[in-house]
Design a protein around this motif. Structure first.
Motif, PDB file in Angstrom:
ATOM      1  N   CYS A  13       0.810  -1.211   0.000  1.00  0.00           N
ATOM      2  CA  CYS A  13       0.000   0.000   0.000  1.00  0.00           C
ATOM      3  C   CYS A  13       0.843   1.260   0.000  1.00  0.00           C
ATOM      4  CB  CYS A  13      -0.937  -0.005   1.201  1.00  0.00           C
ATOM      5  SG  CYS A  13      -2.338  -1.047   0.879  1.00  0.00           S
ATOM      6  N   ARG A  14       2.065   1.179   0.472  1.00  0.00           N
ATOM      7  CA  ARG A  14       2.902   2.371   0.422  1.00  0.00           C
ATOM      8  C   ARG A  14       3.177   2.752  -1.016  1.00  0.00           C
ATOM      9  NH1 ARG A  14       8.207   2.634   3.614  1.00  0.00           N
ATOM     10  NH2 ARG A  14       8.157   4.668   2.660  1.00  0.00           N
ATOM     11  N   VAL A  48       1.236   1.501  -3.787  1.00  0.00           N
ATOM     12  CA  VAL A  48       0.081   1.482  -4.665  1.00  0.00           C
ATOM     13  C   VAL A  48      -1.045   2.388  -4.173  1.00  0.00           C
ATOM     14  CG1 VAL A  48      -1.758  -0.023  -5.443  1.00  0.00           C
ATOM     15  CG2 VAL A  48       0.572  -0.788  -5.563  1.00  0.00           C
ATOM     16  N   GLY A  49      -1.161   2.513  -2.878  1.00  0.00           N
ATOM     17  CA  GLY A  49      -2.340   3.150  -2.319  1.00  0.00           C
ATOM     18  C   GLY A  49      -2.431   4.632  -2.620  1.00  0.00           C
TER      19      GLY A  49
END
Lengths: 379, 706
Positions: free
Chosen positions: B231-232, B234-235
């Motif tokens: 998530c770092r 992609v988010g």
């Protein structure tokens, strides 16, 4: 090495302002396409209400999440950038956040990092009254020590510190595997004040965190350009028709500035010995893709830096997921060095590959007025 | 600044300096775990000593066990943060940058299966299923015993699918809520439908427990770190609290796969039926399927069925049965195949459970029998601590849980992602610490917590009813019936008793004809205990004491769970300290306590599980709609985290203890309640916090009107 002058705009925006909305989209509407984001927290004092309020007197400290955005603009567009941010996020009102600008030098691959072009606010709307003569104080302490310091600062009314997490490097990296016994986690507190209060704030912070004792931390002070500082220190039920923040805000407007707030600098510190501080310093911050920071810090330390404070940040920009571009997961390392060391350290970093495709690095340098820490058993 | 420290090399640390560095480091970590374990230890010891007033057996061993748990936890948590989690996060960060979606999904599936096979926790479920009788719940029995590997594979596939779904969620920035709103009603529907099938209804309890049990102390931090890393990259920029939610899915998906595999085997097993019919000829084929062969079903019948059941197995022909037993006595291999591989299993069975006739068939003649009997009585009840076997078993289990996963991640990082392992020396020592910690911790749990848990758990029902205490039984050899006297109670009832000398003290013990074995001329007296509160059986006070104790167990065990500790630390780190770890742990612990109390009610009053699950899930889903995405993710993950290596054995000991005394068919489902209620409590807490923040924000907007 070639240094380019640029202007760094930093805004601290409280999370509940943008609740639910994507901050990337909001910033795009302002014309800001490329920025760094560091998650931080912002603390306020709050009167305890109800049952608990009678049991435990005094004010509780409440923390909110906030996003600290930073991006580059051409120095000529500084005011426009700050104005559009102030409008978008209502930063003129207490409690919403702060914004400020700094002049910095950049060493790096300027193909990758471009200046943002903020969409100017419509003609006719009044620009907010930006404060001049501002100072920022940055304080690095061990994880867990930040809260008591923040509370002291809030209670003295100086302002509300913005806290982020980081990790320290330095001596601990030289002791091999034993470094796991030395805690590296740090809290980085940023406090924005005007020049008149800076000295007092500096002393308050040092006293609160005992930063002149060994191993307790590091504090430094640097000048920043114009900005809007959030004066809000407490939130909660107000006992009068207007909150103290509203009064301060109104008076700032009437008086055209914040000089009226300055407290008598002779009243405090009378008789205190002149604190031994370090002068002629620079803050060198490098940014790189996640995972590269350790090697770069090692190289910098070999070139003479004492250590660096690493923190994580998120990079939002064009095409960031592809290899060969800056990844969204980035780290930054900030170190305080002497003025003469810049070139040596910059070259060491370049040799270790700061600017290569894998790392996509950049160096930002700013002047530091003074710094204070434990200086050894000096007389 | 810095001219003095021009050193490029290492700084030499003397031994004394090293010790001075190590001591505060170790002290801090050990003290943290001591604080975590205090509540549960004090609850257990306090209840045993102060309420039940039974001295603690093997107190020294238990103290050693608790010490091992504390040091094991300290090592393990350090190993997690130094080695396992950074490895997971490094993988997570580089995966989306260097590979495409199909590779990521394949990686996720393998990881999901791997974490389940590494920590199957199937032993836990088997221990719980120990009291399940084959004729009461045949399908459940099949899955817990002969086909337990099928159960593990079903759960593994479920977890693999969950991790895949989690990754897809992250890559496409999907909210967790739709998945929950589809999955939970589906599960509840399937479970309700299963409740109408007499076989599947028992499997439902295990299915709901499976998912929660298998997300253990290695799975959770690893999957969490992986999600956060992804998530770092992609988010979206706005949410810093991303990367959660996979553990929730990993607790829900296996329910579907287990029930589905149950359906696959449904027609091969007999329906639940009374014991005699189970062993009768017409059901022989299906019944034998449960055991995989003639010897299996015979051995099971002898060890678990009543005499009528055993007779029914041999077509109601006593001579056939005796002939078989005699054949077993003569043939060692036949005895081993039927009664188990331990030496003397046939003889032990005969002495413990056999009727007089059966014993004679096994031993041949009376003298041999008498000798064996006296030997057995002398040796029974001696506690044997096999340290070597215990430590070997636990070390192997911990290595199996940690090493393969770490090797897999390192391989992916080095070979597929072509990255260096970040801070390799810290990573390796972290993995070493994790292995050491887990072995110590598992040993400690077995020696200490499970030990005292079983002691307490079996006696807990004495709070509200009379229970026999078989380990305190007295056996008197050469009993002469003439010494028996008669006593008369104030209401005119006559009771027989006799005097005996135990430990240099003359005592009177009741004489019950059932305890007298005329063949061996011995009398066995099993004392009973309780009810301790309220004077009569099933008094409200007694039951209340049990429920309070259950809450204390749930609360205390959850505070000590390592996976929850890891979750809390991660949440605090990501929210820059605004959501404190202690706060999350407390909310979750209270939720687990409440859930366990309800689960205990299920056992005591035999409420069908679905009646408790449905309302709990309904309220939770309602709160999920109202809550923000971050709280939903963290809350639902907390549910999967709680049923860990400390909570589960204690809860099972309690559940089995109470359930065994009350004669319920199976004690499953109590863990399912312990998984859903922490979610509810975290969501509730989230509602309160965001309500307060909204009030503050409204004050803000009021200012803007100015």
């Amino acid at each position: 090495m070639e240094k380019i002058q640029s202007c760094l705009i930093t805004a601290c925006i409280n999370r509940n302002l943008v609740a639910g909305k994507d901050i990337t989209l909001l910033l795009k509407e302002c014309g800001i396409h490329e920025f760094n984001l560091v998650s931080s927290r912002n603390a306020f004092l709050q009167e305890r209400s109800g049952f608990l309020g009678h049991l435990l007197p005094g004010r509780a400290m409440v923390s909110h999440l906030s996003d600290v955005i930073s991006f580059l603009v051409d120095p000529a567009e500084t005011l426009a950038a700050m104005a559009v941010l102030a409008r978008e996020f209502n930063l003129t009102l207490p409690g919403n956040g702060s914004v400020f600008s700094e002049t910095i030098s950049i060493i790096g691959n300027n193909d990758l990092f471009t200046h943002n072009h903020p969409i100017p606010i419509p003609n006719g709307t009044t620009l907010p009254a930006f404060q001049n003569e501002l100072t920022a104080i940055c304080c690095i302490v061990q994880r867990g020590e930040g809260e008591p310091i923040a509370r002291t600062v809030l209670q003295s009314g100086i302002g509300s510190p913005i806290t982020a997490f980081g990790a320290g490097t330095g001596l601990r990296d030289k002791v091999g595997l034993l470094r796991i016994t030395i805690p590296a986690e740090k809290e980085i507190l940023l406090l924005l004040t005007d020049n008149y209060e800076a000295e007092q704030a500096f002393n308050v912070l040092i006293d609160a965190g005992k930063l002149d004792q060994p191993g307790k931390g590091f504090i430094y002070l640097y000048p920043i350009g114009q900005g809007l500082i959030d004066p809000k220190v407490s939130e909660g039920v107000s006992l009068h028709a207007a909150s103290i923040d509203q009064i301060i805000f109104a008076l700032d407007e009437v008086k055209g500035g914040t000089q009226w707030r300055r407290k008598d600098i002779h009243a405090q510190g009378a008789g205190r010995d002149e604190r031994k501080c370090l002068l002629n310093l620079l803050d060198l911050t490098f940014q790189c893709n996640e995972g590269r920071a350790d090697d770069l810090v090692a190289a910098a330390m070999a070139a003479g830096a004492a250590g660096a404070t690493l923190s994580r940040l998120k990079y939002v920009g064009e095409g960031s997921l592809k290899a060969g571009k800056a990844s969204p997961a980035r780290e930054m390392g900030s170190m305080i060095i002497g003025e003469q060391q810049v070139d040596g350290i910059a070259q060491a970093l370049e040799k270790t590959g700061l600017f290569d495709a894998q790392t996509q690095g950049q160096i930002r340098i700013k002047k530091v007025t003074k710094a204070c820490t434990y200086l050894g058993k000096a007389s | 600044m810095g001219s003095a420290q021009q050193s490029t090399g290492k700084v030499k640390i003397s031994f004394k300096q090293a010790v001075r560095l190590l001591i505060p480091y170790t002290k801090k970590r050990i003290l943290e775990q001591v604080r975590a374990v205090t509540v549960i230890v004090l609850s257990l010891l306090g209840f045993q000593l102060l309420v039940l007033r039974i001295p603690i057996a093997q107190a020294g061993v238990i103290a050693l066990g608790i010490g091992l748990v504390i040091s094991g936890l300290a090592f393990y948590m350090e190993g997690l943060f130094l080695g396992i989690m950074p490895l997971g996060e490094a993988n997570g960060i580089k995966l989306p940058q260097k590979t495409k979606l199909p590779t990521i999904l394949i990686f996720s599936f393998i990881l999901g299966i791997g974490v389940t096979l590494a920590e199957p926790a199937i032993g836990v479920l088997q221990a719980a299923g120990f009291s399940v009788k084959a004729w009461n719940a045949p399908l459940l029995f099949l899955f817990l015993n002969r086909l337990s590997s099928v159960l593990v594979i079903a759960v593994a596939i479920g977890v693999g699918l969950a991790v895949i779904t989690g990754m897809i969620r992250f890559m496409y920035n999907l909210s967790l809520k739709p998945f929950l709103f589809v999955l939970c009603p589906l599960l509840l529907l399937v479970s309700t439908w299963a409740a109408f099938n007499p076989n599947l209804i028992y499997l439902t309890g295990v299915a709901w427990d499976c998912g929660g049990v298998t997300t253990g102390p290695v799975t959770v931090p690893l999957v969490l770190a992986l999600g956060i890393g992804i998530c770092r990259v992609v988010g979206s920029a706005g949410s810093s609290i991303a990367g959660f939610g996979v553990v929730s899915l990993a607790s829900l998906f296996p329910i579907v796969t287990v029930l589905f595999s149950g359906i696959l085997y449904l027609d091969k097993v007999p329906d639940p039926m009374p014991e005699k019919s189970f062993f009768a000829v017409e059901n022989r084929e299906k019944a034998t399927y449960l055991f995989g062969g003639e010897e299996g079903i015979r051995g099971y019948a002898f060890k678990n069925a009543s005499y009528e059941g055993q007779l029914a197995l041999f077509d109601n022909d006593t001579s056939k049965m005796i002939a078989f037993l005699t054949a077993c006595a003569k043939s060692d291999s036949l005895a081993k195949k039927t009664f188990g591989a331990t030496s003397g299993a046939l003889q032990t069975w005969a002495l413990e459970l056999g009727t007089a006739e059966q014993r004679l068939a096994v031993f041949g003649d009376q003298t041999v029998l008498k000798q064996a009997m006296s030997d057995y009585t002398v040796n029974r009840g001696k506690f044997s601590l096999d340290i070597k076997d215990l430590s070997k078993r636990n070390t192997l289990a911990s290595l199996r849980a940690v090493i393969p996963l770490c090797l897999f991640l390192m391989l992916v990082l080095l070979v597929i992602l072509r990255e260096r392992i970040p801070r390799a020396d810290e990573t390796f020592i972290g993995i070493l610490f994790a292995c050491i910690g887990m072995s110590l911790f598992n040993c400690g749990i077995e020696l200490g917590l499970t030990n005292i848990g079983n002691q307490v758990g079996s006696k807990v029902p004495s709070s509200f009813k009379a229970i026999p205490l078989p380990e305190n039984q007295h056996t008197i050899q050469g009993f002469d019936r003439s010494i028996v006297q008669t006593a008369i109670s104030p209401s005119g009832e006559k009771e027989t008793f006799f005097f005996t000398k135990i430990d240099n003290e003359y005592q009177s013990l009741p004489f019950m004809a059932a305890g007298y074995d005329s063949l061996m001329q011995q009398y066995t007296y099993i004392p009973t205990k309780g009810p301790l509160f309220g004077g009569k059986e099933y008094s409200m006070l007694g039951i209340l004491v049990v429920l309070l104790f259950t809450f204390a167990i749930g609360y205390g065990a959850t505070i000590a769970e390592p996976a929850l500790n890891a979750l809390g630390s991660t949440v605090e780190e990501l929210t820059v300290g605004t959501f404190k770890k202690a706060f999350l742990i407390q909310s979750v612990a209270v939720g687990v306590g409440i859930g366990l109390v309800l689960g205990m009610c299920k056992i005591m009053w035999n409420i069908p599980l679905i009646w408790l699950l449905l309302p709990s899930y309904a309220v939770t889903l309602f709160l999920t709609i109202r809550s923000g995405e971050e709280y939903v993710n963290i809350g639902w993950d907390s549910g999967g985290v709680t049923t860990g290596p400390i909570t589960v054995p204690l809860v099972l000991a309690m559940g089995l203890g109470v359930g065994g005394q009350l004669g319920v068919v199976e004690g499953f489902g109590i863990l399912a309640m312990a998984s859903i209620w922490p979610i509810l409590s975290v969501l509730l807490v989230g509602q309160i916090v965001s309500h307060r923040q909204k009030a503050a924000a409204e004050q803000q907007t009021a200012l803007e009107g100015a």
